[in-house]
Design a protein around this motif. Structure first.
Motif: not given
Length: 323
Positions: A281-282, A285-286, A288-289
């Motif tokens: 996520t850190v 982020p794309d 996990m989005r």
């Protein structure tokens, strides 16, 4: 869609109502703390003048509300939480603790719903938030019981020595209350004072076994009650009991050493997916989005978390060897 809106509205209303109720209960508890402290000081001074330890002055009512006291008698889970409060040595009433549970559950549930806009995520988060105070209470109780268990064998040695010196059993209990460290000292002080105020020693010992959830203590209480009914050398019985307790702790230490790797592996397997999800996520982020924004994503996350919890509980059950 209409059903979901109705359920969502009901969930939000319940969360807000429980949150308000929790704030009211906690605020009332803090507002009345000064008055209760002054009353306890006056009462304790009065009893101290008579030689009675203030440690036995405890309000055993679950709440100031008669309805909640009635529910505690009828609902086993509430009785269990009330017993945990006593075993954890907390002066907090059950009504105040339920208010904290409602406040924690309502806050976390509303936060989860506002971030995800999914009604069932709010309900699950409400349950998880309400469970956090119970988890903390259980851990506090376990730490107190563990401290009691470590000191109990030495307390039995003190008790045996006092009996061999010619003291009566109640006098030997007083010696343990004065010489042993807390929490053994506090619990034996309660036993001594209850007996001195007229309660039968057998009942005082049974109360002790209810306040401290300890297998070794129940063994001690059973041995003493049997000896008082059938006779025998109590000093020798307690000496044998202390030997059995020490031997049990030795075996328990060996079992924990042999299962340490399995317990650590279970912890790693549980935390690793959560850590990797946070790292992705850190850093990406794309990546996990898509899992979060996709309509199926929340269900996948919920299923994964459920399986993680089930797997952790299964591993804990496997390595939890009773001694």
């Amino acid at each position: 869609m209409d059903i979901q809106l109705i359920i969502l509205a009901a969930g939000v209303s319940a969360a807000v109502a429980t949150g308000i109720a929790g704030i009211a209960v906690v605020s009332k508890a803090f507002a009345g703390r000064g008055a209760r402290q002054r009353l306890e000081e006056v009462t304790a001074d009065e009893y101290l003048d008579e030689g009675v330890a203030p440690v036995i002055l405890r309000d055993l009512n679950a709440s100031s509300l008669p309805l909640l006291n009635l529910l505690v008698e009828k609902i086993p889970s509430l009785r269990r939480i009330n017993a945990l409060l006593v075993q954890a040595d907390l002066s907090m009433r059950l009504g105040q603790f339920l208010g904290i549970m409602a406040l924690a559950g309502g806050g976390l549930g509303f936060l989860a719903w506002s971030m995800s806009n999914i009604w069932w995520m709010g309900l699950v988060s409400f349950a998880a938030g309400a469970a956090v105070p119970v988890f903390v209470l259980v851990q506090k109780k376990r730490r107190r019981v563990a401290a009691f268990e470590k000191q109990f064998a030495d307390a039995l040695d003190i008790l045996t020595g006092a009996l061999r010196a010619g003291l009566a059993f109640s006098g030997a209990i007083q010696v343990v209350a004065e010489e042993a460290p807390d929490p053994v000292s506090k619990e034996f002080t309660i036993v001594f004072e209850e007996n001195r105020l007229g309660l039968d020693m057998k009942e005082a010992l049974r109360h002790l076994a209810e306040r401290v959830d300890c297998a070794e203590l129940r063994m001690f209480v059973t041995a003493v009650i049997l000896q008082r009914e059938t006779g025998g050398n109590l000093a020798e019985i307690l000496e044998s009991t202390a030997y059995i307790i020490r031997d049990r702790f030795r075996i328990l230490g060996e079992v924990r050493a042999m299962t340490a790797q399995q317990r650590f592996s279970g912890l790693i397997l549980t935390l690793l997916p959560l850590g990797m999800a946070g790292l992705f996520t850190v850093m990406a982020p794309d990546y996990m989005r898509a899992l979060i924004t996709d309509p199926v994503g929340p269900y996948i996350i919920g299923g994964a978390l459920t399986l993680q919890v089930i797997g952790y509980l299964i591993i804990r059950k496997i390595v939890d060897i009773k001694v």
